[in-house]
Write an enzyme that holds these catalytic residues in place. Structure first.
Site, short mmCIF file in Angstrom:
data_model
loop_
_atom_site.label_atom_id
_atom_site.label_comp_id
_atom_site.label_asym_id
_atom_site.label_seq_id
_atom_site.Cartn_x
_atom_site.Cartn_y
_atom_site.Cartn_z
N ARG A 15 0.83 -1.20 0.00
CA ARG A 15 0.00 0.00 0.00
C ARG A 15 0.87 1.26 0.00
NH1 ARG A 15 -3.66 -1.36 5.17
NH2 ARG A 15 -1.68 -2.35 5.75
N LYS A 75 1.68 1.92 7.36
CA LYS A 75 2.00 1.12 8.54
C LYS A 75 2.91 1.89 9.49
CE LYS A 75 0.83 -2.32 9.46
NZ LYS A 75 -0.39 -2.58 10.27
N TYR A 94 -0.87 4.62 10.75
CA TYR A 94 -1.26 3.65 11.77
C TYR A 94 -0.06 3.40 12.67
CZ TYR A 94 -5.41 2.42 8.99
OH TYR A 94 -6.59 2.45 8.29
N HIS A 96 -0.64 1.73 16.29
CA HIS A 96 -0.96 0.59 17.17
C HIS A 96 0.08 0.46 18.28
CE1 HIS A 96 -4.12 -0.66 14.39
NE2 HIS A 96 -3.25 -0.58 13.41
N GLU A 118 -5.60 5.09 13.84
CA GLU A 118 -6.55 4.19 14.50
C GLU A 118 -7.25 4.80 15.71
OE1 GLU A 118 -2.61 3.34 16.53
OE2 GLU A 118 -3.27 3.72 14.47
N ASP A 270 -2.93 -6.60 15.09
CA ASP A 270 -2.26 -5.29 15.18
C ASP A 270 -2.32 -4.70 16.58
OD1 ASP A 270 -1.07 -4.75 12.78
OD2 ASP A 270 -2.81 -3.81 11.88
#
Length: 371
Positions: A15, A75, A94, A96, A118, A270
């Site tokens: 991505r 990511k 993101y 996490h 997130e 995740d």
């Protein structure tokens, strides 16, 4: 603002954080957009498409981080990127954090501003930047689960939808949120016998109203989970607590109650996973087996369908990215509570309570930076 889009370097992550169309929208508003060379190729977007949209191409990841005031990623940064992130640099991706302490410590040390997709949250508690990837991951969980139920891949050897005269597979989905709802839709569409569990009775009533006849709802508790796992073929973990580690709903001892070849897909990996035996895997080596139970725990499931995922993600992130670029992160977050809730770490301070609690770190009120 100077915006940099780095190429993802996580295993099999194809991505990209911004499409050419998204780059054009930012350039139109007077911002400079720098794309690392070949960053979009995995999603089907060539460098030429970005330059035609007004972006500029940089040759290396180092040059991209060095140039940018705001880094847009998909990511979380991984170890080779930690030292590239600068003090006061806004990183929008993101993260996490609650599932990985080394990343948290590295971002504290960097003194950057970490705004996590997130935990951006609307007033109705929905998570607008997690929803598109949750939709993808929920649907993929069934697609992958069906594949790994095949005998050559160590599954039970059962066809998800069955055939006339043969019962379909039984699918159990833990969690009735966005992931669980999309998983249930996909499994039901393939003809499986589906049960979806949740703690919320109003949510179960809603799901009971909208789902087809082959989807049943059931209250989630340990007793009921133990009752169902011995008879179901594919079990999907779809539980999320925003910004915090997922609870363990399936424990190590429960595996012995499952039939050999049962497949577990933990979409919550995740955030630490809701299956105790879950360990993050990659698209390169997606599964492992414990007690004859197949575990599929890929931490970036949507990365396998990058064209769809990149478009879906940019559709959601771009309006927020425009606000951050137009106003700067402080003003944008002060004026938009949704963005404010996305702030996790600022200049070495943890400003998101669930992250501080996960690692017993000092917690700082975000108002220190926004007032």
């Amino acid at each position: 603002m100077i915006i940099g889009v780095a190429k993802e370097i996580k295993n099999n992550e194809n991505r990209v954080a911004l499409t050419p169309a998204g780059a054009q929208e930012l350039v139109k508003r007077g911002h400079e957009v720098f794309i690392q060379s070949t960053a979009g190729e995995g999603s089907g977007f060539m460098d030429e498409e970005y330059t035609e949209a007004g972006a500029k191409i940089l040759p290396t990841i180092e040059a991209t981080y060095e140039k940018a005031e705001m880094i847009m990623k998909v990511k979380e940064p991984i170890e080779p990127e930690y030292n590239l992130i600068k003090k006061d640099q806004l990183v929008f991706t993101y993260f996490h954090f609650a599932s990985y302490e080394p990343l948290t410590n590295a971002m504290i040390d960097s003194k950057a501003i970490c705004l996590a997709y997130e935990t951006v949250e609307k007033s109705d508690r929905s998570l607008p930047l997690l929803i598109p990837m949750s939709e993808v991951a929920g649907r993929m969980s069934i697609q992958e689960g069906a594949k790994y139920l095949e005998k050559p891949l160590k599954g039970r050897g059962i066809l998800l939808g069955g055939v006339p005269g043969v019962r379909p597979a039984k699918v159990l989905i833990l969690g009735g949120g966005v992931v669980g709802t999309n998983a249930a839709k996909m499994a039901a569409g393939m003809g499986a016998d589906v049960t979806i569990m949740d703690l919320s009775l109003p949510r179960l009533r809603y799901l009971d109203d909208i789902m087809p006849a082959n989807v049943n709802t059931f209250m989630s508790n340990e007793y009921n989970i133990r009752e169902l796992i011995s008879t179901h073929d594919l079990i999907v973990g779809a539980v999320l607590i925003p910004g915090a580690k997922a609870p363990n709903l399936i424990t190590r001892d429960m595996l012995k109650e499952m039939r050999p070849g049962t497949v577990l897909v933990d979409v919550a990996v995740d955030q630490g996973g809701c299956i105790e035996t879950c360990e993050p895997t990659t698209h390169e080596n997606p599964t492992y087996i414990i007690d004859d139970v197949v575990h599929y725990c890929v931490a970036n499931m949507p990365g396998a369908v990058p064209y769809t995922s990149t478009l879906a993600l940019t559709n959601a992130t771009l309006p927020y990215a425009i606000q951050l670029a137009n106003k700067g992160w402080k003003k944008a977050c002060k004026e938009n509570k949704e963005l404010e809730l996305g702030l996790n770490i600022i200049n070495g301070d943890v400003v998101y309570k669930a992250v501080a609690e996960a690692f017993n770190l000092p917690y700082t009120e975000v108002s220190k930076y926004l007032n």
